[in-house]
Design an enzyme around this catalytic site. Structure first.
Site, short mmCIF file in Angstrom:
data_model
loop_
_atom_site.label_atom_id
_atom_site.label_comp_id
_atom_site.label_asym_id
_atom_site.label_seq_id
_atom_site.Cartn_x
_atom_site.Cartn_y
_atom_site.Cartn_z
N SER A 74 0.80 -1.22 0.00
CA SER A 74 0.00 0.00 0.00
C SER A 74 0.84 1.28 0.00
O SER A 74 1.67 1.47 -0.87
CB SER A 74 -0.96 -0.03 1.18
OG SER A 74 -1.91 0.98 1.03
N ASP A 107 -0.95 1.59 -3.96
CA ASP A 107 -1.85 0.64 -4.62
C ASP A 107 -3.16 1.26 -5.08
O ASP A 107 -4.07 0.54 -5.49
CB ASP A 107 -2.11 -0.57 -3.70
CG ASP A 107 -2.82 -0.18 -2.42
OD1 ASP A 107 -2.63 0.96 -1.96
OD2 ASP A 107 -3.58 -1.01 -1.87
N LYS A 166 -11.43 0.63 -0.60
CA LYS A 166 -11.45 2.07 -0.79
C LYS A 166 -10.88 2.35 -2.17
O LYS A 166 -10.18 1.52 -2.73
CB LYS A 166 -10.68 2.77 0.32
CG LYS A 166 -9.29 2.27 0.58
CD LYS A 166 -8.76 2.88 1.87
CE LYS A 166 -7.32 2.52 2.12
NZ LYS A 166 -7.18 1.49 3.15
C1 VG1 Z 1 -3.66 2.13 8.38
C2 VG1 Z 1 -4.81 3.11 8.47
C3 VG1 Z 1 -6.12 2.39 8.23
C4 VG1 Z 1 -6.06 1.67 6.88
C5 VG1 Z 1 -4.87 0.76 6.81
C6 VG1 Z 1 -4.68 0.13 5.45
O1 VG1 Z 1 -3.79 1.15 9.37
O2 VG1 Z 1 -4.83 3.75 9.72
O3 VG1 Z 1 -7.17 3.33 8.27
O4 VG1 Z 1 -7.23 0.93 6.68
O5 VG1 Z 1 -3.68 1.50 7.10
O6 VG1 Z 1 -4.57 1.11 4.46
P1 VG1 Z 1 -2.97 1.21 10.75
O7 VG1 Z 1 -3.33 -0.04 11.47
O8 VG1 Z 1 -1.52 1.34 10.38
O9 VG1 Z 1 -3.44 2.44 11.45
V1 VG1 Z 1 -3.76 0.83 3.00
O10 VG1 Z 1 -3.86 2.10 2.02
O11 VG1 Z 1 -2.77 -0.27 3.43
O12 VG1 Z 1 -4.67 -0.34 2.22
CO CO Z 2 -3.37 1.61 -0.04
#
Ligand code: VG1
Ligand code: CO
Length: 543
Positions: free
Chosen positions: A113, A279, A376
């Site tokens: 990501s 991504d 998303k």
């Molecule tokens: C982070 C964000 C969360 C999101 C996740 C994946 O998680 O806070 O809102 O869904 O990344 O996003 P964390 O546990 O680090 O707070 V992504 O763009 O990897 O798909």
């Molecule tokens: Co992402």
């Protein structure tokens, strides 16, 4: 031929709650490591025999090699077919769409990501299920279990499959269909939005700058914004996906997309700026001279959905992750629709979307989406905004000003403390958890604690319960503090502190959220001893 190999590299499995494995690229590149994880995935989902899968990634270092491994292992597991994006590329939302459109059993997305890529960056593998969304907890738990007792994996030995040519090929008995990564996604966007209205907007001279941050959305944004909608060539910048994202950090926020911020705050700034992540599932929205926080963007999208026929027709409820600001709640109340509060992570929206309970959802971390896919969707959010601006014939700044006057403004900021000593971070959270009950009634930095709890979620659709989803402290003056540890960091611990305060008096709207939040920031430190315990005097990233 299906040679068996004994797993010689112990794999440290994913945390049970996260929907995928994210590690340093070097870790993934160790002999047998990726193979073990893919086998654990196959084992966790009950095998892939006879199944159809979708495969693609964001183009980061190791993407191409990993795709070949996944194909060989899908063939060894007896999969019927794999649909692969050309050159093993697919944005996360496009992969979600392909799974749904082709009624595939699931898919593998190769991406970490928004984490940096390259040999010294991060790599990741995500498994999505048949609704197109990230594997829910009951599946990730099974995959996690499988990682702990894996003994061998199955792989066919073969030459690399040619993924550069669109069309059908095969590997043993398995069919491989190489598809244009953009075409189906573009068709979907054209169904959802009024492309003629956006074309007219560009034809009128409206200027846009989309920063793809050298990541996967480049080809999508060029094809849609420039080639289809007529934005001038050059509107999409950093449009070629690079294995190391040009040494950048493909996280669309004011810190990492600083170039875009500078452009949008300069004289002669374009009318609209946007960026997406590695991504392609995150988005950042900037107007001329105004940054729109993701929480505000979500609220504005919900408030203006009636202007877009697809959403005007059938607007169910809305949903946000718990730490996301409550700006959305105010819009939902105004519209008389339900507003759901879920734990962090897109997988929790899946059931609400599948059940038709929610039409739009979003997270403060720059994720917004709708029931069109089960991830998303960065470019979707950008097109939503462009469609709304084309109808309202207003600037971003004017639109947001009106929004705040109507609904009040939820000042919001997230402070991240990165690569903190993991033990110290855990202790901070554990100690605060122990003290939660004693907080109500106490004053901190001029604010009084009203309630304090640890968020747990009971899924209204399947009744499952998810505990330990963040510490939540509600204070006077419409203020709120949320603390949680990140599940996606790959170094030490990342402490996230989410700060919010509501202002409903239009005469008292401030320019700088950090000023508006000063007392909440001070209260958070007084309550949790953040600076002391992390050994930092300021957050690493403020968004
Ligand atoms: C982070 C964000 C969360 C999101 C996740 C994946 O998680 O806070 O809102 O869904 O990344 O996003 P964390 O546990 O680090 O707070 V992504 O763009 O990897 O798909
Ligand atoms: Co992402």
């Amino acid at each position: 031929m299906t040679p068996h190999k004994v797993a010689t590299t112990p794999i440290e499995g994913q945390k049970p709650g996260t929907s995928g494995l994210r590690k340093k690229t070097q870790v993934f590149m160790q002999p047998h490591y990726l193979e073990n994880y893919i086998q654990a995935t196959w084992n966790g989902i009950g095998g892939v025999e006879g199944k159809t899968l979708v495969l693609g990634g964001d183009g980061r270092h190791f993407n191409d090699r990993a795709a070949q491994v996944v194909l060989r292992m899908a063939a060894a597991g007896g999969a019927a077919k794999v649909i692969v994006g050309q050159n093993a590329l697919l944005s996360t939302p496009a992969a979600s769409h392909l799974i749904r459109k082709n009624k595939a059993n699931g898919g593998i997305i190769l991406s970490a990501s928004h984490n940096p890529g390259g040999p010294d960056g991060d790599f990741g593998v995500k498994y999505n299920v048949s609704n197109g969304g990230p594997a829910p907890e009951n599946v990730t738990k099974k995959i996690f279990k499988a990682t702990q007792k894996i003994e061998k994996y199955h792989i066919v030995e073969s030459q690399d499959v040619d993924l550069g040519t669109i069309g059908e090929t095969s590997l043993g008995d398995m069919v491989i269909e190489v598809v244009d990564p953009v075409a189906d996604y573009r068709d979907l966007m054209a169904e959802l939005f009024d492309f003629d209205a956006i074309k007219a907007l560009f034809a009128d001279g409206f200027r846009v700058r989309f920063d793809a941050m050298h990541a996967i959305t480049g080809p999508y944004a060029s094809a849609i914004l420039e080639d289809t909608l007529g934005a001038p060539k050059g509107s999409v910048v950093n449009a070629t996906p690079l294995p190391d994202f040009g040494q950048g950090h493909p996280d669309p926020n004011p810190i990492w997309a600083k170039d875009l911020m500078d452009t949008m705050f300069a004289d002669e700034a374009p009318d609209f700026g946007a960026a997406s992540d590695g991504d392609g599932d995150r988005n950042m929205i900037v107007g001329r001279g105004i940054y729109v926080t993701p929480s505000d963007s979500l609220a504005a999208i919900a408030a203006n959905a009636k202007l877009i026929p697809t959403y005007a027709k059938d607007m169910r409820g809305v949903a946000r992750s718990m730490p996301t600001s409550r700006a959305l709640d105010r819009v939902a109340e105004h519209l008389g629709i339900d507003c759901y509060e879920t734990p962090t992570g897109w997988k929790f929206f899946g059931n609400l979307l599948d059940a038709g309970a929610a039409s739009l959802c979003g997270e403060e971390s720059a994720g917004t989406g709708s029931d069109h896919v089960r991830e998303k969707d960065g470019l979707w959010a950008v097109l939503f905004w462009l469609n709304v601006l084309a109808v309202r014939k207003q600037s971003v700044a004017e639109l947001m000003k009106e929004h705040w006057q109507t609904f009040g403004r939820n000042y919001y900021s997230r402070h991240d403390y990165e690569a903190v000593d993991a033990e110290a971070a855990q202790k901070l959270v554990d100690d605060l958890r122990d003290r939660l009950e004693s907080l109500p009634g106490q004053d901190f930095a001029g604010l009084t604690v009203e309630t304090a709890d640890e968020f747990a979620y009971d899924d209204p659709v399947d009744g499952s319960r998810s505990e330990g989803q963040g510490l939540r402290i509600i204070l006077s003056d419409g203020a709120r503090i949320v603390l949680r540890l990140s599940g996606t960091g790959t170094e030490g611990a990342t402490l996230r502190v989410y700060l919010e305060r509501v202002e409903t008096d239009p005469a008292r709207l401030h320019d700088d959220p950090q000023d508006a939040l000063a007392s909440v920031i001070a209260a958070a430190d007084a309550i949790a001893g953040i600076n002391d315990r992390t050994g930092r005097d300021a957050p690493d990233v403020i968004t």
